[in-house]
Design an enzyme around this catalytic site. Sequence first.
Site, short mmCIF file in Angstrom:
data_model
loop_
_atom_site.label_atom_id
_atom_site.label_comp_id
_atom_site.label_asym_id
_atom_site.label_seq_id
_atom_site.Cartn_x
_atom_site.Cartn_y
_atom_site.Cartn_z
N ASP A 142 23.25 70.41 3.53
CA ASP A 142 23.83 69.08 3.80
C ASP A 142 24.48 68.59 2.86
OD1 ASP A 142 21.78 68.44 2.62
OD2 ASP A 142 20.77 67.20 3.87
N HIS A 144 23.00 67.64 -0.06
CA HIS A 144 22.24 67.05 -0.93
C HIS A 144 22.08 67.76 -2.40
CE1 HIS A 144 18.38 69.36 0.57
NE2 HIS A 144 18.83 69.67 -0.67
P1 PGA Z 1 17.84 76.48 -2.00
O1 PGA Z 1 17.76 75.05 -1.96
O2 PGA Z 1 18.23 76.91 -3.25
O3 PGA Z 1 16.58 77.01 -1.32
O4 PGA Z 1 18.92 76.90 -0.80
C1 PGA Z 1 18.71 74.20 -2.78
C2 PGA Z 1 18.46 72.71 -2.38
O5 PGA Z 1 17.97 72.25 -1.35
O6 PGA Z 1 19.09 72.15 -3.50
#
Ligand code: PGA
Length: 266
Positions: A142, A144
Amino acid sequence: MEVVPLGSAAEIAAVAADVVEAVVRRKPAAVLGLATGSTPLPAYQELIRRHQAGIGPGYHDVTCFNLDEYVGLPPAPDGGVHAQSYRATIARELTDGLGIGPDQVNGPDPGPGALPTAGERYEALIEKAGGVDVQFLGIGSDGHLAFNEPGSSLASRTRIKTLTAQTRADNARFFGSPGEVPTHVLTQGLGTILEARHLLLIATGEGKAAAVAAAVEGPLSASCPGSVLQLHPHATVLLDPAAASRLDRLAYYREVYAAKPAWQGL
Ligand code: PGA
């Protein structure tokens, strides 16, 4: 921002490890900013592999700051911290393997009585350590950054946040059931992250392609917290082919990286 399209997660891991090792060789008491999630794991494994093979630097003098922490996780059965807490995760996935002791690793304090002041205390600790030299970052599907969900102030500081349903669903894989994912977190703010001297964002996989395109080529906007990297004078974005697939200027980023002067480094 320097966008570096690479061939695979393994190639990203090697480049990210080179960046961190160069910082620690130049400054043995470096301050490292650490991220959790699946994306940085190959880089962490590469750092550990090199360290344990005797070809990496020593980490005895570094200080680490975790980006964020869950709020409200129950203690582990042995009374210690929950296995999915970010303090436990960073120790398991990185710092134990580098010989970095728990006293060298800081995280926001999620203790229930401590929450109202947790943000400002964490900011003071980072400042006292002289600021972060290199900050690992992932990006959420999303958009973030750390746990700054869409709508977060681009000037925000460390504070409590509520996770979006999307983020809780994304992180459910680490828990026994989706209902066990905490609703709240403490996270460094976008303004806090911008003060690190070098930002190193890694994204891999098709699921990150839209968020990467919005962060790198979209407007600067609180609706895509990752776009705040556009304000940073030294931000590096390491991408695998799937995560880079929706970038309009992909051919240009490739050209720039291929023509990069050898002396410049990342
Ligand atoms: P992920 O998480 O590396 O497990 O995709 C990244 C994040 O949520 O910032």
